[in-house]
Every structure is written in structure tokens, then in C-alpha cells.
Design an enzyme around this catalytic site. Structure first.
Site, PDB file in Angstrom:
ATOM      1  N   ASN A 129      47.863  41.426  39.044  1.00  0.00           N
ATOM      2  CA  ASN A 129      49.227  40.909  37.918  1.00  0.00           C
ATOM      3  C   ASN A 129      50.345  41.184  38.259  1.00  0.00           C
ATOM      4  OD1 ASN A 129      48.514  44.298  38.127  1.00  0.00           O
ATOM      5  ND2 ASN A 129      48.433  44.127  35.375  1.00  0.00           N
ATOM      6  N   GLU A 227      45.372  54.544  37.463  1.00  0.00           N
ATOM      7  CA  GLU A 227      46.467  53.959  36.862  1.00  0.00           C
ATOM      8  C   GLU A 227      45.430  52.358  36.353  1.00  0.00           C
ATOM      9  OE1 GLU A 227      48.010  51.817  34.608  1.00  0.00           O
ATOM     10  OE2 GLU A 227      49.259  51.301  36.415  1.00  0.00           O
ATOM     11  N   CYS A 261      49.083  46.039  31.987  1.00  0.00           N
ATOM     12  CA  CYS A 261      48.054  47.076  31.233  1.00  0.00           C
ATOM     13  C   CYS A 261      49.270  47.420  30.164  1.00  0.00           C
ATOM     14  CB  CYS A 261      48.175  48.243  32.436  1.00  0.00           C
ATOM     15  SG  CYS A 261      49.534  47.988  33.659  1.00  0.00           S
ATOM     16  N   GLU A 429      52.606  57.251  38.832  1.00  0.00           N
ATOM     17  CA  GLU A 429      53.466  56.280  39.841  1.00  0.00           C
ATOM     18  C   GLU A 429      55.005  57.066  39.524  1.00  0.00           C
ATOM     19  OE1 GLU A 429      51.347  53.423  38.559  1.00  0.00           O
ATOM     20  OE2 GLU A 429      50.717  53.053  40.682  1.00  0.00           O
TER      21      GLU A 429
HETATM   22  P1  NDP Z   1      40.250  45.152  39.417  1.00  0.00           P
HETATM   23  O1  NDP Z   1      40.200  46.366  38.490  1.00  0.00           O
HETATM   24  O2  NDP Z   1      38.565  44.526  39.759  1.00  0.00           O
HETATM   25  O3  NDP Z   1      40.803  44.983  40.527  1.00  0.00           O
HETATM   26  C1  NDP Z   1      41.587  45.527  41.458  1.00  0.00           C
HETATM   27  C2  NDP Z   1      41.785  46.354  42.692  1.00  0.00           C
HETATM   28  O4  NDP Z   1      40.436  46.609  43.125  1.00  0.00           O
HETATM   29  C3  NDP Z   1      41.352  44.488  43.567  1.00  0.00           C
HETATM   30  O5  NDP Z   1      42.842  45.224  44.174  1.00  0.00           O
HETATM   31  C4  NDP Z   1      39.929  44.567  44.165  1.00  0.00           C
HETATM   32  O6  NDP Z   1      40.400  43.965  45.048  1.00  0.00           O
HETATM   33  C5  NDP Z   1      40.065  46.446  43.986  1.00  0.00           C
HETATM   34  N1  NDP Z   1      38.227  46.586  43.553  1.00  0.00           N
HETATM   35  C6  NDP Z   1      37.715  45.558  42.879  1.00  0.00           C
HETATM   36  N2  NDP Z   1      36.747  46.574  43.240  1.00  0.00           N
HETATM   37  C7  NDP Z   1      36.652  47.605  44.374  1.00  0.00           C
HETATM   38  C8  NDP Z   1      35.800  48.393  44.222  1.00  0.00           C
HETATM   39  N3  NDP Z   1      34.244  48.439  44.322  1.00  0.00           N
HETATM   40  N4  NDP Z   1      36.375  49.417  45.285  1.00  0.00           N
HETATM   41  C9  NDP Z   1      37.463  50.229  45.188  1.00  0.00           C
HETATM   42  N5  NDP Z   1      38.534  48.725  45.634  1.00  0.00           N
HETATM   43  C10 NDP Z   1      37.796  47.431  44.652  1.00  0.00           C
HETATM   44  O7  NDP Z   1      40.540  44.333  38.407  1.00  0.00           O
HETATM   45  P2  NDP Z   1      39.703  43.069  37.998  1.00  0.00           P
HETATM   46  O8  NDP Z   1      40.555  41.976  38.612  1.00  0.00           O
HETATM   47  O9  NDP Z   1      38.322  42.633  38.035  1.00  0.00           O
HETATM   48  O10 NDP Z   1      39.783  42.215  36.875  1.00  0.00           O
HETATM   49  C11 NDP Z   1      39.557  42.792  35.729  1.00  0.00           C
HETATM   50  C12 NDP Z   1      40.041  43.534  34.370  1.00  0.00           C
HETATM   51  O11 NDP Z   1      40.929  44.690  34.693  1.00  0.00           O
HETATM   52  C13 NDP Z   1      41.461  43.132  34.378  1.00  0.00           C
HETATM   53  O12 NDP Z   1      40.639  41.919  33.284  1.00  0.00           O
HETATM   54  C14 NDP Z   1      42.268  43.481  33.232  1.00  0.00           C
HETATM   55  O13 NDP Z   1      41.614  44.140  32.178  1.00  0.00           O
HETATM   56  C15 NDP Z   1      42.262  45.293  33.911  1.00  0.00           C
HETATM   57  N6  NDP Z   1      43.173  45.157  35.117  1.00  0.00           N
HETATM   58  C16 NDP Z   1      44.219  45.970  34.235  1.00  0.00           C
HETATM   59  C17 NDP Z   1      45.451  46.556  35.898  1.00  0.00           C
HETATM   60  C18 NDP Z   1      46.020  47.235  35.892  1.00  0.00           C
HETATM   61  O14 NDP Z   1      47.424  46.919  35.707  1.00  0.00           O
HETATM   62  N7  NDP Z   1      45.471  48.065  35.178  1.00  0.00           N
HETATM   63  C19 NDP Z   1      45.391  45.681  37.048  1.00  0.00           C
HETATM   64  C20 NDP Z   1      44.483  44.573  36.821  1.00  0.00           C
HETATM   65  C21 NDP Z   1      43.786  44.109  36.154  1.00  0.00           C
HETATM   66  P3  NDP Z   1      39.074  42.786  44.302  1.00  0.00           P
HETATM   67  O15 NDP Z   1      39.888  42.115  43.743  1.00  0.00           O
HETATM   68  O16 NDP Z   1      39.789  41.866  45.797  1.00  0.00           O
HETATM   69  O17 NDP Z   1      38.144  42.039  44.810  1.00  0.00           O
END
Ligand code: NDP
Length: 450
Positions: A129, A227, A261, A429
Site C-alpha cells: 500500500n 505493524e 492501515c 517505527e
Molecule cells: P500480507 O501480510 O500477506 O503481505 C505483506 C508482506 O508480507 C508482503 O511483502 C508479502 O509478500 C509478505 N509475506 C506474505 N506471506 C509471508 C510469509 N509467510 N512470511 C514472510 N513474509 C510473507 O498482505 P496481503 O498482501 O495478503 O494483504 C492482505 C491484507 O493485509 C490486506 O487486505 C490488508 O487488510 C492487510 N494489509 C495491511 C497492511 C498494513 O499496512 N498494515 C499492508 C498490506 C496489507 P508477497 O506479497 O510477495 O507474498
């Protein structure tokens, strides 16, 4: 091969190979060497290195902003502001390099002092995001404290972070001090969260993945900062400057098309002001311009991906009032929606939606406002609107949230700690506080009696 899709057009705008386990492990080995070299430089050299990173970001601001805008679907005016913040983040932490202080502690029989030592290799796993800003909030304090960094951006939004990594590699810094590695979270992310060569993981993303990161990091006892999600409350009392509260509330929930978030997606409004607030809020939302992210006048772009669009669509119910018009044609577009006085057990009230859907909920007393605000598993952010100073402090102290603002919707300032209570994560952070998360505290006692 990973294809990067522009969410406003659905066109493939880049393709690149994905890293595998072996590449992630090799990056960790390289990072250890870089960390030793970086930590051995003088304070001035480290400060100047970080200022050079800020300067290269500034010099390439437009390119980085355009990459972010086309990759995330983010309005270009937002992207420019965010990249400017990235440069400022490195400047802020450049100033911290020689201000990481220990203490002397009164003890009997000697002198006691503490040191904040670098941790080693830090892995930054960043979300889609705010790809480059969130990565920078963690890269910069990690470097300031003498660590090296491996960044793994979300694989749907890698462009700005990859380019940042290329730009940093051109600078006169230890080789591989900041490495960007792109690959699926479940493969490459998992290596970073489990490998013994990584000392600390800083993760931003969903609460479910954050729990997975914790489990994976447990075996090697990694330090972690999480976070995670939010369901923040925007609490509006009838004594507030209602015009200002109404004017700023749509941006606070629909900014970045709700993919934030800190989105204040539960708007709690004192019943005396409820009807006025709702009509003003809907009108202010309708005035937001939804469309081409490359247009500097655009306020809201599309959602980030087809998958995310379908996830957010599942929250749209018949009682959601449409407030605005999304473009037709290709792209993952969604106009804002407002749900007025919903059932408090409905998903629109309880779940993090991460899209342009707001719930507006009435309350009758300060106690009820606090109870509703805290009635969530999350505790990341929130706002309080009132002209009563005593009430502002009472409610701010009672809200279970890590980052609050009064008569403002701001959550993030480089100088102040940012992070959550409850299932929004832990660790902080930004600000000087972030340095504690990137250092090990060492205590040294010197016997003066010997
Ligand atoms: P994720 O939490 O799955 O992804 C965030 C990061 O974690 C990405 O870089 C992802 O890599 C990585 N990741 C995914 N699985 C693993 C793992 N098992 N071990 C280590 N790293 C991992 O978010 P999503 O993209 O699936 O989004 C889903 C929901 O998460 C959103 O709808 C929202 O509700 C929430 N979200 C919250 C955010 C915030 O700022 N707090 C930001 C983004 C999402 P990759 O994508 O390459 O698999």
C-alpha cells in the site's frame, strides 16, 4: 517470471524473475559482510552515507513517484509527497547516527553503563500500500544503528523499491549494505524470517501473516517488529469544529482508496451531530475526484489488484450508500461507499476492509464513545474531534490505540513513534523510539574496587 500490472489499466508494465531460496540465503551471507564494514565506518561516514541516500532519492523523485503511482494505482500527487518523505526519513536518521545514547547507572562498587549495539542483518518485509515509504521507515533507522538491510517488497508492487535498491547501489557505500530481493512471501519471506543469519525482522502487513512471521521467527529467537492491521475510530463529538471534522474525514478513510492501515473506517459521531455529519460527509466524499492516477488533480485511484478488488467487494451490502462515481472500463476501480448506523456485529464494523467503505455509527455519551472505539481487536490509530481540552485528554488516554491525534487525522510524522496496541502489532517505527528496535542493549559494569 513476475508480471507487474498497472491497476488503473490492467496492462503489464514490467516483468522480472523471482528470487528463490538459494538467492535469499546468498543475500543474507552478503549482508553479514556489509554489516561489519558499515558498523566499522566512522560516525561521520555513516551519517554522510545516509545523507547520500536522501540525495539520490531527491534527485530521482519524479521517476520513483511515477513507478509507485503506476504500480500501486496511487495518485501521482500522493506518490510525490511520499517519495519526498522517504528522502526526509533518511535525512532524519542521518542526524541520529551520532545520538544513539547509553546511560550511566548509579551502582555500588563500580561504574555501570549501557551501550546500544547494532543487531546485524535486518530483514524488512514491506507491504503493497505504501511500498517505498514503509520500507524506508525501517531501512533508515536500521542503518543509523549500524545494521545492514535486506528488503523484500510485496511481489505485486516491487518497482519503486527495486529502483531504490539500484540507486543506492551506485553510491559509495559498502557493497550490499541495502539489498532488495523480490520473490513470494511464502518462499523468500519465509527464508528471511527463519534463517539464523538474520537478527531482526521488521514486518508490515496483515495480522494473519504477522502471526506467521512470529511463529517462523521463534526458532531462532529473532527480534521482530510487527505493524499490522487496523480498524481505527474517528470519534466526533458534537462540540467539535464540525466543518473541519467533516472536511477531513473522507480523506482519513478513503485516502489511498482505503488501503491504509490507519484508515479511520469506523466514524463514531455524537447523536446530536449525527445527521449533519452524515450529509456533510457524503457530500464531501462525492467531491473527491476518482480516476487516472497520473492526473495531479486525482484524489482516488483504483484498488491495487483484481484479488484485492474482489476481497473488498465482498464487504459491499445493499445498505451501503454510493458516494462518487468510479471510471468504467479496465482497472480495479471502486467508488467510496458509506454504511450509516450499521449492526455493530456486521463485518463492515468488525473487519479491516482495506478499501473505500466507511461505517458511521452514532453514540450518546463520552463513555459510550470510548467503549465503541475500543470494541475491536485492533489498536493502531484514531482521531478525536472536540473543542473540550479535558475531554480530548480523557478520551485520548482511554483509547486503546498506539497513535492518536486530536482535531487532526494525521498518524505519521517522522519524529514521533508509530505503532499499535493489541493485534495491530508491537514495536514502534519512526522517531528516536525506532532505534530501540534496531539495537541490542548491552550493560557493562566496571569494578572500581579492584
Ligand atoms: P500480507 O501480510 O500477506 O503481505 C505483506 C508482506 O508480507 C508482503 O511483502 C508479502 O509478500 C509478505 N509475506 C506474505 N506471506 C509471508 C510469509 N509467510 N512470511 C514472510 N513474509 C510473507 O498482505 P496481503 O498482501 O495478503 O494483504 C492482505 C491484507 O493485509 C490486506 O487486505 C490488508 O487488510 C492487510 N494489509 C495491511 C497492511 C498494513 O499496512 N498494515 C499492508 C498490506 C496489507 P508477497 O506479497 O510477495 O507474498
Amino acid at each position: 517470471m513476475n508480471s507487474v500490472i498497472n491497476p488503473a489499466t490492467e496492462e503489464v508494465i514490467a516483468e522480472f524473475p523471482m528470487a528463490d531460496v538459494a538467492e535469499a540465503e546468498a543475500a543474507i551471507d552478503r549482508s553479514k559482510k556489509a554489516q561489519r564494514e558499515w558498523a566499522s565506518l566512522s560516525l561521520n561516514e555513516r551519517r554522510d552515507g545516509m545523507l547520500a541516500i536522501a540525495a539520490v532519492v531527491d534527485a530521482n523523485l519524479e521517476e520513483l513517484a511515477r513507478l509507485e503511482s503506476s504500480d500501486v494505482g496511487k495518485p501521482i500527487s500522493d506518490a510525490r509527497g511520499e517519495v519526498a518523505m522517504v528522502a526526509n526519513c533518511f535525512r532524519y536518521y542521518a542526524g541520529v547516527v551520532d545520538k544513539i545514547l547509553g546511560e550511566t547507572i548509579p551502582v555500588d562498587g563500580g561504574v555501570d553503563m549501557t551501550f546500544r549495539e547494532p543487531m546485524g542483518v535486518v530483514a524488512v518485509i514491506s507491504p503493497w500500500n505504501f511500498p517505498l515509504p514503509i520500507a524506508s521507515w525501517n531501512i533508515a533507522p536500521a542503518l543509523a544503528a549500524g545494521n545492514s538491510v535486506i528488503v523484500k517488497p510485496a511481489d505485486i508492487t516491487t518497482l519503486s523499491t527495486r529502483r531504490f535498491g539500484e540507486l543506492v547501489a551506485t553510491l559509495n557505500l559498502p557493497a550490499n549494505l541495502v539489498q532488495v530481493i523480490c520473490g513470494p512471501g511464502r518462499v523468500v519471506g519465509r527464508v528471511l524470517t527463519s534463517h539464523p543469519g538474520v537478527a531482526k525482522v521488521s514486518f508490515t502487513g496483515s495480522t494473519a501473516t504477522g502471526q506467521d512471521v512470529m511463529r517462523s521467527a521463534a526458532d531462532t529467537m529473532k527480534r521482530i517488529t510487527l505493524e499490522l492491521g487496523g480498524k481505527s475510530a474517528n470519534v466526533v463529538f458534537a462540540d467539535a469544529d464540525l466543518d473541519l471534522a467533516i472536511k477531513s474525514a473522507p480523506g482519513a478513510v478513503f485516502g489511498n482508496t482505503g488501503q491504509d492501515c490507519c484508515a479511520r473506517s469506523r466514524i463514531l459521531v455524537e447523536r446530536k451531530a449525527f445527521d449533519d455529519f452524515v450529509s456533510g460527509f457524503v457530500a464531501a466524499t462525492e467531491s473527491l475526484k476518482i480516476g487516472d492516477p497520473a492526473d495531479p488533480e486525482t484524489h482516488l485511484g483504483p484498488l491495487v489488484s483484481r484479488d484485492h478488488h474482489s476481497k473488498v467487494s465482498s464487504f459491499i451490502t445493499d445498505d451501503a450508500v454510493l458516494a462518487g462515481q468510479a471510471p468504467d472500463g479496465p482497472g480495479f476501480w471502486m467508488a467510496p461507499r458509506v454504511v450509516v448506523d450499521p449492526d455493530l456485529t456486521s463485518r463492515v464494523v468488525t473487519d479491516e476492509i482495506f478499501g473505500p467503505i466507511a461505517a458511521i455509527i452514532p453514540f450518546d455519551s463520552e463513555e459510550e464513545a470510548i467503549r465503541l472505539a475500543n470494541d475491536t481487536i485492533y489498536g493502531l490509530s484514531g482521531s478525536i474531534w472536540t473543542t473540550d481540552l479535558g475531554r480530548a485528554f480523557r478520551v485520548a488516554r482511554a483509547m486503546e490505540s498506539g497513535t492518536l491525534s486530536v482535531n487532526s487525522n494525521s498518524s505519521v510524522r517522522l519524529q514521533t513513534p508509530f505503532g499499535g496496541f493489541k493485534q495491530s502489532g508491537f514495536g514502534r517505527e519512526l522517531g528516536l523510539e525506532a532505534i530501540n528496535g534496531y539495537t541490542e542493549l548491552k550493560n557493562v559494569f566496571i569494578n572500581t574496587q579492584a
